[in-house]
Design a protein around this motif. Structure first.
Motif, PDB file in Angstrom:
ATOM      1  N   ALA A  73      -1.640 -24.076  14.808  1.00 47.28           N
ATOM      2  CA  ALA A  73      -1.614 -25.282  13.976  1.00 47.28           C
ATOM      3  C   ALA A  73      -3.030 -26.212  14.007  1.00 47.28           C
ATOM      4  O   ALA A  73      -3.413 -26.079  15.166  1.00 47.28           O
ATOM      5  CB  ALA A  73      -0.422 -26.000  13.939  1.00 47.28           C
ATOM      6  N   PRO A  74      -3.303 -26.941  13.163  1.00 45.05           N
ATOM      7  CA  PRO A  74      -4.428 -27.510  13.329  1.00 45.05           C
ATOM      8  C   PRO A  74      -4.318 -28.676  14.503  1.00 45.05           C
ATOM      9  O   PRO A  74      -5.191 -28.971  15.220  1.00 45.05           O
ATOM     10  CB  PRO A  74      -4.764 -28.359  12.068  1.00 45.05           C
ATOM     11  CG  PRO A  74      -3.879 -27.498  11.056  1.00 45.05           C
ATOM     12  CD  PRO A  74      -2.824 -26.951  11.633  1.00 45.05           C
ATOM     13  N   GLU A  75      -3.328 -29.062  14.791  1.00 45.91           N
ATOM     14  CA  GLU A  75      -3.001 -30.201  15.615  1.00 45.91           C
ATOM     15  C   GLU A  75      -2.528 -29.441  17.118  1.00 45.91           C
ATOM     16  O   GLU A  75      -3.174 -30.174  18.180  1.00 45.91           O
ATOM     17  CB  GLU A  75      -1.921 -31.116  15.625  1.00 45.91           C
ATOM     18  CG  GLU A  75      -1.651 -31.611  14.239  1.00 45.91           C
ATOM     19  CD  GLU A  75      -1.276 -30.883  12.767  1.00 45.91           C
ATOM     20  OE1 GLU A  75      -1.078 -29.835  13.028  1.00 45.91           O
ATOM     21  OE2 GLU A  75      -1.546 -31.439  11.737  1.00 45.91           O
ATOM     22  N   HIS A  76      -2.363 -28.172  17.138  1.00 46.76           N
ATOM     23  CA  HIS A  76      -2.175 -27.617  18.403  1.00 46.76           C
ATOM     24  C   HIS A  76      -2.719 -26.020  18.222  1.00 46.76           C
ATOM     25  O   HIS A  76      -1.998 -25.093  17.946  1.00 46.76           O
ATOM     26  CB  HIS A  76      -0.642 -27.363  18.708  1.00 46.76           C
ATOM     27  CG  HIS A  76      -0.009 -28.973  18.754  1.00 46.76           C
ATOM     28  ND1 HIS A  76      -0.118 -29.662  19.903  1.00 46.76           N
ATOM     29  CD2 HIS A  76       0.805 -29.364  17.975  1.00 46.76           C
ATOM     30  CE1 HIS A  76       0.493 -30.799  19.749  1.00 46.76           C
ATOM     31  NE2 HIS A  76       1.081 -30.693  18.611  1.00 46.76           N
ATOM     32  N   PRO A  77      -4.031 -25.757  18.431  1.00 42.64           N
ATOM     33  CA  PRO A  77      -4.450 -24.526  18.367  1.00 42.64           C
ATOM     34  C   PRO A  77      -4.243 -23.779  19.379  1.00 42.64           C
ATOM     35  O   PRO A  77      -4.166 -24.225  20.581  1.00 42.64           O
ATOM     36  CB  PRO A  77      -6.177 -24.721  18.122  1.00 42.64           C
ATOM     37  CG  PRO A  77      -6.413 -26.325  19.038  1.00 42.64           C
ATOM     38  CD  PRO A  77      -4.857 -26.860  18.582  1.00 42.64           C
ATOM     39  N   LEU A  78      -4.288 -22.454  19.007  1.00 46.26           N
ATOM     40  CA  LEU A  78      -3.832 -21.343  20.048  1.00 46.26           C
ATOM     41  C   LEU A  78      -5.112 -20.977  20.610  1.00 46.26           C
ATOM     42  O   LEU A  78      -6.092 -20.785  19.908  1.00 46.26           O
ATOM     43  CB  LEU A  78      -2.956 -20.124  19.712  1.00 46.26           C
ATOM     44  CG  LEU A  78      -1.654 -20.652  18.941  1.00 46.26           C
ATOM     45  CD1 LEU A  78      -1.162 -19.375  18.613  1.00 46.26           C
ATOM     46  CD2 LEU A  78      -0.642 -21.339  20.164  1.00 46.26           C
ATOM     47  N   THR A  79      -5.342 -20.434  21.855  1.00 44.41           N
ATOM     48  CA  THR A  79      -6.482 -19.910  22.463  1.00 44.41           C
ATOM     49  C   THR A  79      -6.000 -18.534  23.266  1.00 44.41           C
ATOM     50  O   THR A  79      -5.192 -18.211  23.396  1.00 44.41           O
ATOM     51  CB  THR A  79      -6.921 -20.793  23.541  1.00 44.41           C
ATOM     52  OG1 THR A  79      -6.070 -21.052  24.666  1.00 44.41           O
ATOM     53  CG2 THR A  79      -7.426 -21.973  23.035  1.00 44.41           C
ATOM     54  N   LEU A  80      -7.341 -17.826  23.216  1.00 46.23           N
ATOM     55  CA  LEU A  80      -7.100 -16.620  24.173  1.00 46.23           C
ATOM     56  C   LEU A  80      -6.621 -16.763  25.477  1.00 46.23           C
ATOM     57  O   LEU A  80      -5.929 -15.879  26.111  1.00 46.23           O
ATOM     58  CB  LEU A  80      -8.439 -15.751  24.066  1.00 46.23           C
ATOM     59  CG  LEU A  80      -8.894 -15.361  22.502  1.00 46.23           C
ATOM     60  CD1 LEU A  80     -10.274 -14.692  22.571  1.00 46.23           C
ATOM     61  CD2 LEU A  80      -7.895 -14.334  22.056  1.00 46.23           C
ATOM     62  N   GLY A 107       4.895 -28.730  21.079  1.00 47.79           N
ATOM     63  CA  GLY A 107       4.073 -28.979  19.907  1.00 47.79           C
ATOM     64  C   GLY A 107       3.493 -27.714  18.957  1.00 47.79           C
ATOM     65  O   GLY A 107       3.450 -27.646  17.848  1.00 47.79           O
ATOM     66  N   VAL A 108       3.557 -26.548  19.749  1.00 50.02           N
ATOM     67  CA  VAL A 108       3.263 -25.244  19.270  1.00 50.02           C
ATOM     68  C   VAL A 108       4.498 -24.524  18.579  1.00 50.02           C
ATOM     69  O   VAL A 108       5.556 -24.622  18.990  1.00 50.02           O
ATOM     70  CB  VAL A 108       2.807 -24.389  20.292  1.00 50.02           C
ATOM     71  CG1 VAL A 108       2.474 -22.830  19.736  1.00 50.02           C
ATOM     72  CG2 VAL A 108       1.554 -24.884  21.177  1.00 50.02           C
ATOM     73  N   THR A 109       4.086 -23.978  17.384  1.00 50.70           N
ATOM     74  CA  THR A 109       5.448 -23.404  16.637  1.00 50.70           C
ATOM     75  C   THR A 109       5.789 -22.132  17.358  1.00 50.70           C
ATOM     76  O   THR A 109       4.806 -21.251  17.315  1.00 50.70           O
ATOM     77  CB  THR A 109       4.972 -23.123  15.041  1.00 50.70           C
ATOM     78  OG1 THR A 109       4.488 -24.202  14.563  1.00 50.70           O
ATOM     79  CG2 THR A 109       6.135 -22.481  14.424  1.00 50.70           C
TER      80      THR A 109
END
Length: 836
Positions: free
Chosen positions: A57-64, A223-225
């Protein structure tokens, strides 16, 4: 039942109006069920083996890095970072692979031992083992004529990339022409992502309950889906179905309009039936039948017609769904083959609507039947002729005046918001429609009773018959009035829209050529193409129209996908568009951070040159930047734009930028034909890019409006078809009612051809009467709509006179065609019928 079996023709004609309406309602629900079933199967296949999914999500981006941390957990067996990029795939000849509505995508290939969900099985050749190698799903390869060993070209936002096919894969759930090109994961991460972020993380649990793992990951990453694979599949299926729901809405709209117009036909039919059976009803009353029983018998007859028509409509709805599926598959937008979706709503809703509409339509005629007195058994003729029109006309005039006043106020109230004006216009339109329906009867009687010499005895007889029962004439004509009014109003709106938008573009555009994607795609014009354009001899200016996901003071002026977006102001646009500056300058837009506003936008924000404005995008801190330039309002140009410096700070990932069009201006003294040819040749190498001159660009935009209007016209044409059935029905019942009249005319020497001509004249006059009234109403409503939408850029009003003429000619044809069978039936009457 005895009445229906004795008048089978009347039964068929009445039921046909119900069939046309309920078939589209049934088709809408069946299509929804079919799509839902199909995409449930597809999404379940996509999430096979996935216990938990994390979505960015824009507010909580995922990273590798997050994916690596999750993979190191004891309760996780396997983890996979999932990304895909929309691209254009060109075959060995440089032609784009046709993918219909599913698009073409670039994905990372993972071997089975590293993947969470089952990877696409390689059915021919081998997996891609090195950079520059790829595998493609066999359906896309077959449609493009590609084989193992061929070279394919991929075009993304940056430019062109070439890959050699090492193998072909199989994706059982591929639908709609979906094309998926997979390359080694390392090359995909390095060349097509920022190497840091990822869109989704799929997780397989190391035993245990997926819900427990979901709760644990949700707590670890607030905050992450975070969803289970089962819930994610259901959410994806629902989202896809909602995106395709416009098919359902269109069919449902077809059904509602058909039933609305059919309401007047059904009511008119039962009114005629009641009038013709007055003596029969009076005899039944004399034998002891109560008013309630008599009205009930008519309503039961209507209900039986409704059940028959609705049942047939459901069967026709099945055919409609099959036809839509076949058409979309033939056009490359193939639907998944999951069988016909048939649920309770597909049966019960159209059946219930059909019965309800038909019974309500027959309610007033049924009450009229109940008011028949036994003494009327000694009378003959149509008892409804003598019903006065005074009260009806007064109510109609009041409603019409109120409707006209409401729509006029809505059209002129420029200080109101568009929603309020639209609601008032809708209420006024209802008043106009009802008022016209009620007033048309007295207009028909006055018009057809007028004494004037025109056409001889046959014409006089036709006019006399039409004035004999003005209610019937008005009700028959009104079904066509309603359809024609809608067609006329929509036609004026479409013509005014094209004249307003594309007329301004034609007047304001300075560019000599426009480059755009020539196909429906998620991929815009690549950056490399912009550089190629600038290097062509004779090209003086290149002005791209690029959209990015930012908002200015909370306002966006467009969309890219489902996200709001604003245009990029990277260079002075005046070489392409004639703009008048009212404050500031374009000199610093290519280097400084700031925004540009139109005069109306600056007034809306209360800002001028030098004032600070907030620019923001989800997931990043907003920027406060100055207004650099203000220009005069121009429909051909955006009201809000941000400079490149702002875009680079807020949206550094250029894969989210979308270049829709590129305006190209030629240098002074350049050979325009030669430069245009050079631009065309260079852009053809990208396979998807289309080059147009200013006139072709204007016409291409107008064609998009025409395509939208064609869908609306097809919808409204159904109302005209039902109106034709109404005229046929009225004339057919009328010929039965006038059996003795025709026999008398034949006895005094009237020829069969004259009888036929009289019926045709009646039909044509009814159709013309309805069409003329419909055009008048449609022109008024069209003018009101254009006035209301003036603030949206539709500031020019245009009546498409060719369409108006076509409607009038069509009314004549409709009337003539509708009268063919009733006229032949009336002409077969023998002179002996006068005493039969």
């Amino acid at each position: 039942m005895r009445s229906l079996s004795a008048h089978r023709l009347r039964l068929v004609l009445t039921a046909l109006a119900v069939v046309l309406g309920t078939s589209f309602v049934a088709g809408a629900f069946m299509l929804t069920a079919t799509l839902g079933k199909a995409f449930d199967d597809i999404t379940e296949a996509n999430y096979d083996g996935v216990d938990v999914i994390l979505a960015t999500a824009p507010e909580h981006p995922l990273t590798l890095g997050m994916a690596g941390d999750i993979g190191a957990r004891n309760d996780v067996a396997r983890v996979e970072a999932i990304d895909q990029r929309p691209v254009i795939i060109l075959d060995a000849e440089g032609a784009p692979v046709q993918t219909g509505g599913a698009g073409s995508w670039l994905l990372a290939y993972l071997p089975p031992e590293d993947a969470v969900s089952p990877p696409l099985a390689v059915v021919q050749g081998s997996p891609p083992a090195a950079p520059g190698r790829a595998v493609l799903n066999e359906d896309a390869a077959e449609s493009a004529g590609l084989e193992v060993g061929d070279t394919v070209t991929v075009i993304d936002a940056a430019g062109r990339h070439e890959f050699i096919l090492d193998g072909l894969t199989r994706f059982e759930a591929a639908t709609g022409g979906w094309a998926g090109l997979q390359i080694p994961a390392e090359q995909f991460r390095a060349g097509f992502t920022d190497g840091v972020h990822t869109e989704r993380i799929a997780v397989r649990a190391a035993g245990g309950d997926p819900e427990s793992l979901r709760q644990s990951l949700a707590a670890a990453y607030p905050g992450v889906t975070v969803m289970t694979g089962e819930d994610a599949a259901a959410a994806d299926s629902e989202e896809i179905s909602s995106q395709l729901a416009f098919f359902t809405y269109i069919l449902f709209a077809f059904g509602l309009i058909a039933l609305l117009v059919g309401t007047f036909i059904i009511s008119n039919t039962f009114s005629m039936i009641v009038a013709q059976r007055t003596r029969e009803f009076a005899l039944l009353r004399a034998l002891g039948m109560s008013r309630f029983q008599l009205s009930g018998s008519v309503l039961v007859e209507a209900a039986l017609v409704a059940v028959l028509g609705s049942a047939l409509g459901i069967l026709v709805g099945v055919g409609l769904v099959e036809l839509i599926t076949w058409a979309m598959t033939a056009a490359g937008f193939g639907f998944p083959d999951a069988g016909l979706g048939l649920d309770a709503a597909s049966i019960l809703v159209p059946l219930g609507i059909g019965v309800l509409v038909t019974v309500l339509s027959a309610w007033i005629p049924a009450r009229r039947a109940g008011r028949v007195h036994p003494v009327q058994a000694m009378r003959s003729g149509d008892q409804s002729v003598a019903v006065p029109l005074g009260t009806r006309t007064v109510i109609g005039v009041v409603l019409l005046a109120a409707g006209l006043a409401a729509t006029l106020v809505a059209a002129l109230a420029t200080g109101w918001d568009t929603t309020s004006r639209g609601i008032l216009t809708g209420a006024g339109t209802v008043g106009i429609v009802l008022g016209v329906l009620l007033v048309m009867a007295v207009v028909a009687r006055s018009m057809f009773r007028a004494r004037f010499r025109l056409g001889g005895v046959i014409t006089l007889l036709a006019r006399t018959n039409l004035s004999r029962n003005p209610r019937r004439t008005a009700a028959t004509a009104f079904a066509l009035t309603l359809g024609v009014a809608l067609v006329a109003a929509v036609g004026i709106l479409g013509a005014s829209m094209k004249e307003s938008v594309f007329g301004h573009i034609d007047e304001s555009m300075r560019a000599h050529a426009v480059v755009s994607t020539g196909m429906v795609t998620l991929q815009g014009v690549p950056d490399q193409a912009l550089e190629d354009l600038r290097e062509i001899d004779g090209v003086a200016g290149v002005v791209p129209v690029t959209w990015l996901p930012v908002a200015v003071n909370g306002v966006t002026v467009g969309n890219v996908g489902a996200a709001g977006a604003s245009p990029l102001l990277a260079t002075d646009p005046r070489p392409a568009i004639a703009l008048e500056i009212t404050g500031g300058t374009f000199e610093e837009v290519d280097t400084a951070a700031g925004v540009g506003l139109s005069r109306s936008s600056s007034e809306q924000f209360g800002l001028g040159v030098g004032d600070a404005v907030t620019v923001e995008t989800p997931g990043r801190a907003p920027l406060e930047v100055p207004v650099l330039v203000v220009w005069e309002d121009n429909v051909a140009y955006t009201p809000v734009a941000v400079t490149g410096a702002v875009a680079e700070q807020l949206v550094p990932d250029r894969s989210t930028w979308f270049t829709q069009n590129v305006f190209v201006t030629f240098g002074e003294g350049a050979d325009e034909e030669q430069v245009f040819a050079a631009v065309t040749e260079e852009m053809n190498s990208y396979g998807i890019l289309q080059v147009m001159d200013r006139y072709q660009y204007r016409d291409a935009g107008a064609d998009q409006v025409n395509q939208l209007m064609s869908v609306v016209y097809a919808l409204l044409a159904l109302s005209v078809v039902i109106a034709v059935l109404g005229i046929v029905n009225t004339l057919a019942l009328s010929t039965t009612e006038r059996h003795h009249e025709f026999g008398m005319l034949r006895a005094v020497g009237t020829q069969r051809s004259q009888i036929r001509r009289m019926i045709v004249l009646e039909s044509v006059v009814i159709a013309l009467f309805g069409a003329i009234v419909g055009i008048v109403v449609g022109v008024w409503l069209g003018w009101c709509l254009v006035r209301i939408l003036a603030s949206q850029g539709i500031d020019r009003w245009l009546i498409p006179w060719d369409q108006v003429l076509l409607l009038l000619l069509g009314a004549v044809v409709v009337g003539a065609v509708a009268a063919v069978w009733p006229a032949r039936r009336a002409a077969r009457t023998t002179p002996l019928s006068a005493v039969g």
